[in-house]
Design an enzyme around this catalytic site. Sequence first.
Site, PDB file in Angstrom:
ATOM      1  N   PHE A  36       0.869  -1.180   0.000  1.00 24.93           N
ATOM      2  CA  PHE A  36       0.000   0.000   0.000  1.00 24.93           C
ATOM      3  C   PHE A  36       0.901   1.224   0.000  1.00 24.93           C
ATOM      4  O   PHE A  36       1.616   1.480   0.962  1.00 24.93           O
ATOM      5  CB  PHE A  36      -0.943   0.041   1.206  1.00 24.93           C
ATOM      6  CG  PHE A  36      -1.896   1.208   1.097  1.00 24.93           C
ATOM      7  CD1 PHE A  36      -3.033   1.120   0.301  1.00 24.93           C
ATOM      8  CD2 PHE A  36      -1.635   2.407   1.738  1.00 24.93           C
ATOM      9  CE1 PHE A  36      -3.896   2.209   0.160  1.00 24.93           C
ATOM     10  CE2 PHE A  36      -2.501   3.497   1.605  1.00 24.93           C
ATOM     11  CZ  PHE A  36      -3.628   3.398   0.812  1.00 24.93           C
ATOM     12  N   LYS A  51       3.363  10.408   7.698  1.00 25.34           N
ATOM     13  CA  LYS A  51       2.595  10.102   8.904  1.00 25.34           C
ATOM     14  C   LYS A  51       3.186  10.741  10.170  1.00 25.34           C
ATOM     15  O   LYS A  51       3.020  11.925  10.369  1.00 25.34           O
ATOM     16  CB  LYS A  51       2.425   8.601   9.046  1.00 25.34           C
ATOM     17  CG  LYS A  51       1.517   8.025   7.931  1.00 25.34           C
ATOM     18  CD  LYS A  51       1.165   6.592   8.204  1.00 25.34           C
ATOM     19  CE  LYS A  51       0.416   5.922   7.072  1.00 25.34           C
ATOM     20  NZ  LYS A  51      -1.023   6.012   7.185  1.00 25.34           N
ATOM     21  N   ASP A  87       9.718   2.398   1.576  1.00 27.96           N
ATOM     22  CA  ASP A  87       8.549   3.162   2.013  1.00 27.96           C
ATOM     23  C   ASP A  87       8.383   2.934   3.509  1.00 27.96           C
ATOM     24  O   ASP A  87       7.846   1.922   3.956  1.00 27.96           O
ATOM     25  CB  ASP A  87       7.298   2.706   1.243  1.00 27.96           C
ATOM     26  CG  ASP A  87       6.044   3.450   1.705  1.00 27.96           C
ATOM     27  OD1 ASP A  87       6.104   4.137   2.738  1.00 27.96           O
ATOM     28  OD2 ASP A  87       5.003   3.316   1.032  1.00 27.96           O
TER      29      ASP A  87
HETATM   30  C1  LIG Z   1       3.216   2.429   3.616  1.00 31.28           C
HETATM   31  C2  LIG Z   1       2.377   3.598   3.186  1.00 31.28           C
HETATM   32  N1  LIG Z   1       2.767   4.358   2.157  1.00 31.28           N
HETATM   33  C3  LIG Z   1       2.049   5.411   1.747  1.00 31.28           C
HETATM   34  C4  LIG Z   1       0.862   5.751   2.346  1.00 31.28           C
HETATM   35  C5  LIG Z   1       0.061   6.921   1.867  1.00 31.28           C
HETATM   36  O1  LIG Z   1       0.126   7.962   2.793  1.00 31.28           O
HETATM   37  P1  LIG Z   1      -0.965   9.126   2.792  1.00 31.28           P
HETATM   38  O2  LIG Z   1      -2.269   8.528   3.181  1.00 31.28           O
HETATM   39  O3  LIG Z   1      -0.438  10.140   3.783  1.00 31.28           O
HETATM   40  O4  LIG Z   1      -1.002   9.681   1.407  1.00 31.28           O
HETATM   41  C6  LIG Z   1       0.405   4.966   3.420  1.00 31.28           C
HETATM   42  C7  LIG Z   1      -0.878   5.268   4.075  1.00 31.28           C
HETATM   43  O5  LIG Z   1      -1.451   4.507   4.811  1.00 31.28           O
HETATM   44  C8  LIG Z   1       1.175   3.867   3.845  1.00 31.28           C
HETATM   45  O6  LIG Z   1       0.783   3.082   4.868  1.00 31.28           O
END
Ligand SMILES: Cc1ncc(COP(=O)(O)O)c(C=O)c1O
Length: 397
Positions: free
Chosen positions: A138, A252, A223
């Site tokens: 994700f 986050k 990520d």
């Molecule tokens: C691993 C990861 N990458 C990217 C994102 C996307 O972040 P955002 O919701 O701040 O765009 C998330 C969101 O849950 C995530 O868990």
Amino acid sequence: MNDLFELTDRYSSNNYSPLKLALTKGLGAKVWDVDGNSYIDCVSGFSVVNHGHCHPKIIKAFQEQSEKITMVSRALYSDNLGQWEEKICNLANKDKVLPMNTGTEAIETAIKIARKWGTDVKGIEEGKPEIIAMNGNFHGRTLGALSLSSQESYKKGFTPLLDNMHTVDYGDVTTLKSLINENTAAIILEPIQGEGGVNIPPEYFIQEVRNLCDQHNVLLIADEIQVGLGRTGKLFAIEWEGVEPDIYLLGKSLGGGLYPISAVLANEDVMNVLTPGTHGSTFGGNPLACAVSSAALDVLIDENLIERSAELGQKLLNQLQLIDSDLIVDVRGRGLFIGIELNKPAQTYCLEMIKQGVLCKETQGNIIRISPPLVIDEEEIATVAKVITEVLEQANH
Ligand SMILES: Cc1ncc(COP(=O)(O)O)c(C=O)c1O
């Protein structure tokens, strides 16, 4: 319209289906609903609130900065961007940082950097760079992030997406090897998959990915948006594998639970492919974001939240692994990032835990993801363990 659920549903777009639970206050690891009931928060806004709700030092930084100056466009300098950049670069041991706002924007930025590095540095023909991601990932909801996704339901109706994106099973080195070719610019992975179900990579997988990247001149992008900054008991979750990526993505909790800020970190040889005019963001790196994030990073280190996550997470994991219930397939985790995989849909059990004052949420239907604020105390940990144990053991009979 008086009823807040009705009011919200009346005007909200239909892209969420929240539980009928409205929160009004948060402090540390606790939140309160509008009826005055309190809960131990085991969701943390999906790892945004790692420092605890309304951390006084972070709130203070927010207040002080908001009375000074909040926004300076990147056409000028501000007096605190450099300080924040130095702090985060030193922590990550990278030369350069590019601030954005949300996680998915950090992903978009990484895709752009990978493609440009692919053409400018690796010499891939324009239009040809490829990126490989992991099944079950994700990375967000924008079109670039969706292009990396393996989940068809996220993509349906939103095509055409970006070309030249591939996915392989998390852990499948053989297929990964077969996909790498002279046009491969980057491999992107979450060092532990969050939304995917708290999936810990098979031993040595990420080391093998690192080796493949080195052999084939491919960038490794970690990520760490959900699992970074102490969530798993290490500063970066990829440290569990003893691997250093070429690019870190943070988001986050980088904003201390109260301001959106994300970051892309890399060394000069990678980051310098961007030149003035090739990328940007109006809000990226604004003084308010920098002040809040700087305070959040200080709190993370000064209050030993990383060590706390490791220690309390291990205690909680040990207790949860003792649960005697036929429902449980697996209990896994690192630090205060724990997944309880059930052989049934998990929502009913989460609702029961909420009734008993522990705010839990399922992911992928059958996995309960436990990720409380890292400031949670021993007593709260004991309550969480007790409630989860009782709910899952009672459901057994
Ligand atoms: C691993 C990861 N990458 C990217 C994102 C996307 O972040 P955002 O919701 O701040 O765009 C998330 C969101 O849950 C995530 O868990």
